[in-house]
Design a protein around this motif. Sequence first.
Motif, PDB file in Angstrom:
ATOM      1  N   ILE A  61      11.628   3.725   3.400  1.00  0.00           N
ATOM      2  CA  ILE A  61      12.976   3.442   3.897  1.00  0.00           C
ATOM      3  C   ILE A  61      12.908   2.736   5.248  1.00  0.00           C
ATOM      4  O   ILE A  61      13.640   1.776   5.497  1.00  0.00           O
ATOM      5  CB  ILE A  61      13.820   4.737   3.995  1.00  0.00           C
ATOM      6  CG1 ILE A  61      14.066   5.317   2.601  1.00  0.00           C
ATOM      7  CG2 ILE A  61      15.112   4.516   4.743  1.00  0.00           C
ATOM      8  CD1 ILE A  61      14.854   4.418   1.675  1.00  0.00           C
ATOM      9  N   ARG A  62      12.024   3.205   6.132  1.00  0.00           N
ATOM     10  CA  ARG A  62      11.890   2.570   7.447  1.00  0.00           C
ATOM     11  C   ARG A  62      11.393   1.143   7.352  1.00  0.00           C
ATOM     12  O   ARG A  62      11.723   0.302   8.185  1.00  0.00           O
ATOM     13  CB  ARG A  62      10.958   3.395   8.346  1.00  0.00           C
ATOM     14  CG  ARG A  62      11.664   4.584   8.961  1.00  0.00           C
ATOM     15  CD  ARG A  62      10.782   5.307   9.960  1.00  0.00           C
ATOM     16  NE  ARG A  62      10.588   6.665   9.438  1.00  0.00           N
ATOM     17  CZ  ARG A  62       9.450   7.219   9.115  1.00  0.00           C
ATOM     18  NH1 ARG A  62       8.319   6.556   9.293  1.00  0.00           N
ATOM     19  NH2 ARG A  62       9.370   8.432   8.635  1.00  0.00           N
TER      20      ARG A  62
ATOM     21  N   LYS B 236       0.835  -1.198   0.000  1.00  0.00           N
ATOM     22  CA  LYS B 236       0.000   0.000   0.000  1.00  0.00           C
ATOM     23  C   LYS B 236       0.874   1.254   0.000  1.00  0.00           C
ATOM     24  O   LYS B 236       0.592   2.194  -0.730  1.00  0.00           O
ATOM     25  CB  LYS B 236      -0.930  -0.030   1.213  1.00  0.00           C
ATOM     26  CG  LYS B 236      -1.833   1.164   1.295  1.00  0.00           C
ATOM     27  CD  LYS B 236      -2.744   1.086   2.508  1.00  0.00           C
ATOM     28  CE  LYS B 236      -3.595   2.341   2.575  1.00  0.00           C
ATOM     29  NZ  LYS B 236      -4.480   2.343   3.694  1.00  0.00           N
ATOM     30  N   GLU B 237       1.916   1.275   0.852  1.00  0.00           N
ATOM     31  CA  GLU B 237       2.800   2.434   0.914  1.00  0.00           C
ATOM     32  C   GLU B 237       3.510   2.652  -0.414  1.00  0.00           C
ATOM     33  O   GLU B 237       3.655   3.780  -0.874  1.00  0.00           O
ATOM     34  CB  GLU B 237       3.838   2.294   2.043  1.00  0.00           C
ATOM     35  CG  GLU B 237       3.279   2.456   3.435  1.00  0.00           C
ATOM     36  CD  GLU B 237       2.744   1.148   4.012  1.00  0.00           C
ATOM     37  OE1 GLU B 237       2.821   0.101   3.334  1.00  0.00           O
ATOM     38  OE2 GLU B 237       2.238   1.181   5.132  1.00  0.00           O
ATOM     39  N   LEU B 238       3.933   1.537  -1.041  1.00  0.00           N
ATOM     40  CA  LEU B 238       4.631   1.642  -2.316  1.00  0.00           C
ATOM     41  C   LEU B 238       3.705   2.210  -3.391  1.00  0.00           C
ATOM     42  O   LEU B 238       4.109   3.072  -4.174  1.00  0.00           O
ATOM     43  CB  LEU B 238       5.176   0.279  -2.741  1.00  0.00           C
ATOM     44  CG  LEU B 238       5.924   0.243  -4.068  1.00  0.00           C
ATOM     45  CD1 LEU B 238       7.109   1.203  -4.049  1.00  0.00           C
ATOM     46  CD2 LEU B 238       6.381  -1.168  -4.384  1.00  0.00           C
ATOM     47  N   LYS B 239       2.478   1.761  -3.410  1.00  0.00           N
ATOM     48  CA  LYS B 239       1.505   2.256  -4.392  1.00  0.00           C
ATOM     49  C   LYS B 239       1.281   3.758  -4.211  1.00  0.00           C
ATOM     50  O   LYS B 239       1.238   4.520  -5.182  1.00  0.00           O
ATOM     51  CB  LYS B 239       0.187   1.494  -4.253  1.00  0.00           C
ATOM     52  CG  LYS B 239      -0.809   1.816  -5.319  1.00  0.00           C
ATOM     53  CD  LYS B 239      -2.047   0.945  -5.186  1.00  0.00           C
ATOM     54  CE  LYS B 239      -3.042   1.274  -6.276  1.00  0.00           C
ATOM     55  NZ  LYS B 239      -4.247   0.455  -6.174  1.00  0.00           N
ATOM     56  N   SER B 240       1.162   4.187  -2.969  1.00  0.00           N
ATOM     57  CA  SER B 240       0.962   5.600  -2.667  1.00  0.00           C
ATOM     58  C   SER B 240       2.197   6.424  -3.081  1.00  0.00           C
ATOM     59  O   SER B 240       2.066   7.505  -3.665  1.00  0.00           O
ATOM     60  CB  SER B 240       0.680   5.769  -1.176  1.00  0.00           C
ATOM     61  OG  SER B 240       0.476   7.114  -0.861  1.00  0.00           O
ATOM     62  N   LEU B 241       3.383   5.905  -2.785  1.00  0.00           N
ATOM     63  CA  LEU B 241       4.619   6.585  -3.160  1.00  0.00           C
ATOM     64  C   LEU B 241       4.720   6.719  -4.674  1.00  0.00           C
ATOM     65  O   LEU B 241       5.022   7.794  -5.195  1.00  0.00           O
ATOM     66  CB  LEU B 241       5.842   5.841  -2.606  1.00  0.00           C
ATOM     67  CG  LEU B 241       7.210   6.353  -3.054  1.00  0.00           C
ATOM     68  CD1 LEU B 241       7.431   7.789  -2.623  1.00  0.00           C
ATOM     69  CD2 LEU B 241       8.311   5.452  -2.521  1.00  0.00           C
ATOM     70  N   LEU B 242       4.432   5.642  -5.380  1.00  0.00           N
ATOM     71  CA  LEU B 242       4.526   5.674  -6.837  1.00  0.00           C
ATOM     72  C   LEU B 242       3.519   6.643  -7.453  1.00  0.00           C
ATOM     73  O   LEU B 242       3.827   7.345  -8.422  1.00  0.00           O
ATOM     74  CB  LEU B 242       4.347   4.270  -7.414  1.00  0.00           C
ATOM     75  CG  LEU B 242       5.492   3.299  -7.117  1.00  0.00           C
ATOM     76  CD1 LEU B 242       5.137   1.906  -7.604  1.00  0.00           C
ATOM     77  CD2 LEU B 242       6.791   3.776  -7.728  1.00  0.00           C
ATOM     78  N   ALA B 243       2.329   6.704  -6.880  1.00  0.00           N
ATOM     79  CA  ALA B 243       1.312   7.637  -7.387  1.00  0.00           C
ATOM     80  C   ALA B 243       1.771   9.088  -7.186  1.00  0.00           C
ATOM     81  O   ALA B 243       1.686   9.909  -8.114  1.00  0.00           O
ATOM     82  CB  ALA B 243      -0.023   7.398  -6.689  1.00  0.00           C
ATOM     83  N   SER B 244       2.267   9.405  -5.991  1.00  0.00           N
ATOM     84  CA  SER B 244       2.744  10.768  -5.720  1.00  0.00           C
ATOM     85  C   SER B 244       3.967  11.103  -6.572  1.00  0.00           C
ATOM     86  O   SER B 244       4.093  12.208  -7.098  1.00  0.00           O
ATOM     87  CB  SER B 244       3.101  10.929  -4.244  1.00  0.00           C
ATOM     88  OG  SER B 244       1.960  10.812  -3.453  1.00  0.00           O
TER      89      SER B 244
END
Length: 105
Positions: free
Chosen positions: A102-103, A1-9
């Motif tokens: 990263i964390r 989920k975090e990766l998807k959000s990062l990629l979208a931003s």
Amino acid sequence: KELKSLLASYGTLVRKIGDEDKVSRALHAFSRRELLRKVAKISSTVKQLSISISLSVCITSRHLTLVRDLGFLETKTQGRQKYSQLRFPEIAAVLEQYEVMIRLL
């Protein structure tokens, strides 16, 4: 989920800046990411930023010039002071999500 959000931003930021290489270059160095995080919270002068991120004014100025030239910052002048601020709120979102990723690694 975090990766998807990062990629979208990240994708939104690349579209606004217009060049993925510029985005990568600006976010590559830890000190530039730290500088952008500080500017995301409050517009600041070179001297204020150099103190807050513990770098010399010269190095801080170089980083500011680079990220400004890459399209991440804009500068406002008040009297004799120049204040840097983010051009796009997506920059702050990418930085925040990047740190989460990263964390998790």
